[in-house]
Design a protein around this motif. Structure first.
Motif, PDB file in Angstrom:
ATOM      1  N   ARG A  28      -0.976   7.366  -4.204  1.00 33.67           N
ATOM      2  CA  ARG A  28      -1.984   8.150  -5.150  1.00 33.67           C
ATOM      3  C   ARG A  28      -1.126   8.009  -6.534  1.00 33.67           C
ATOM      4  O   ARG A  28      -1.810   7.470  -7.380  1.00 33.67           O
ATOM      5  CB  ARG A  28      -2.296   9.495  -5.027  1.00 33.67           C
ATOM      6  N   ARG A  29       0.027   8.449  -6.742  1.00 33.75           N
ATOM      7  CA  ARG A  29       0.594   8.366  -8.011  1.00 33.75           C
ATOM      8  C   ARG A  29       0.910   6.906  -8.624  1.00 33.75           C
ATOM      9  O   ARG A  29       0.864   6.585  -9.739  1.00 33.75           O
ATOM     10  CB  ARG A  29       2.078   9.034  -8.025  1.00 33.75           C
ATOM     11  N   VAL A  30       1.174   6.022  -7.747  1.00 32.92           N
ATOM     12  CA  VAL A  30       1.430   4.559  -7.952  1.00 32.92           C
ATOM     13  C   VAL A  30       0.200   3.907  -8.057  1.00 32.92           C
ATOM     14  O   VAL A  30       0.120   2.677  -8.433  1.00 32.92           O
ATOM     15  CB  VAL A  30       2.377   4.147  -7.130  1.00 32.92           C
ATOM     16  N   ALA A  35      -1.238   2.069   2.803  1.00 31.56           N
ATOM     17  CA  ALA A  35      -0.814   1.116   3.562  1.00 31.56           C
ATOM     18  C   ALA A  35       0.039   0.055   2.774  1.00 31.56           C
ATOM     19  O   ALA A  35       1.196  -0.340   3.301  1.00 31.56           O
ATOM     20  CB  ALA A  35      -1.892   0.054   4.052  1.00 31.56           C
ATOM     21  N   THR A  36      -0.118  -0.005   1.614  1.00 27.03           N
ATOM     22  CA  THR A  36       0.830  -0.694   0.711  1.00 27.03           C
ATOM     23  C   THR A  36       2.146  -0.022   0.651  1.00 27.03           C
ATOM     24  O   THR A  36       3.211  -0.710   0.661  1.00 27.03           O
ATOM     25  CB  THR A  36       0.382  -0.708  -0.789  1.00 27.03           C
ATOM     26  N   ILE A  37       2.305   1.319   0.358  1.00 26.69           N
ATOM     27  CA  ILE A  37       3.645   1.915   0.616  1.00 26.69           C
ATOM     28  C   ILE A  37       4.189   1.703   1.889  1.00 26.69           C
ATOM     29  O   ILE A  37       5.451   1.295   1.845  1.00 26.69           O
ATOM     30  CB  ILE A  37       3.348   3.563   0.464  1.00 26.69           C
ATOM     31  N   ILE A  55       7.037   3.636  -9.428  1.00 23.38           N
ATOM     32  CA  ILE A  55       7.675   4.428  -8.107  1.00 23.38           C
ATOM     33  C   ILE A  55       8.716   5.378  -8.917  1.00 23.38           C
ATOM     34  O   ILE A  55       8.604   6.612  -8.418  1.00 23.38           O
ATOM     35  CB  ILE A  55       8.283   3.561  -6.896  1.00 23.38           C
ATOM     36  N   ALA A  56       9.559   4.746  -9.618  1.00 18.49           N
ATOM     37  CA  ALA A  56      10.728   5.524 -10.190  1.00 18.49           C
ATOM     38  C   ALA A  56      10.098   6.668 -10.938  1.00 18.49           C
ATOM     39  O   ALA A  56      10.457   7.776 -10.980  1.00 18.49           O
ATOM     40  CB  ALA A  56      11.510   4.528 -11.149  1.00 18.49           C
TER      41      ALA A  56
END
Length: 123
Positions: A28-30, A35-37, A55-56
Motif C-alpha cells: 500500500r505504501r509503495v 503480489a508484486t511485493i 521501499i526505503a
C-alpha cells in the motif's frame, strides 16, 4: 558471498520484521500490489530503482542501508582504482562503510540494467 539482489531482499525482509509492517502494508505504501511485493521478495521479479527508493522511504531507512551485508561490518573493502577515484570524488573523508554502500548500490544498478537488457533481448 551473497549477490546484491539477495542482500537487498534480505534487508527488505529484515526491515519489515523490525518495523512490524506487513507485506500488504508495504504494498500500500509503495503503491504496488501485494503480489508484486511477494515477487520481489522471492526474487522472481527485479526491483526497479524508483521502487527501491519508495521501499526505503516506507521502511524508514536510507537507500544505501539496503546494499550492505550485516557481515560486512568491520571488514576493510578491497578497492580498485576506479573505486578509489569514486570515493575521492565524493568526499576525501568518506568512511569505508559509506564507500562500500556506494559500491554495492552501483553493483545493484548494473545488475538491474543487465536483467533489463536480458529481458529486452529475448523473443
Amino acid at each position: 558471498m551473497q549477490s546484491v539482489n539477495e542482500i537487498v531482499i534480505n534487508k527488505i525482509n529484515k526491515a519489515l520484521n523490525e518495523s512490524h509492517i506487513s507485506k500488504a502494508e508495504l504494498a500500500r505504501r509503495v503503491n504496488v500490489s501485494r503480489a508484486t511485493i511477494t515477487q520481489w521478495l522471492n526474487g522472481s521479479n527485479g526491483i526497479k530503482q524508483s521502487s527501491l527508493e519508495a521501499i526505503a522511504k516506507a521502511l524508514n531507512h536510507e537507500i544505501a542501508w539496503f546494499f550492505t551485508e550485516d557481515s560486512q561490518k568491520g571488514k576493510q573493502p578491497e578497492l580498485s582504482a576506479k573505486q578509489v577515484t569514486l570515493a575521492m570524488s565524493i568526499d576525501p573523508d568518506v568512511s569505508d562503510e559509506e564507500l562500500q554502500q556506494a559500491i554495492d548500490y552501483i553493483k545493484f544498478m548494473h545488475a538491474q540494467k543487465a536483467d533489463k537488457d536480458d529481458t529486452n533481448g529475448k523473443d
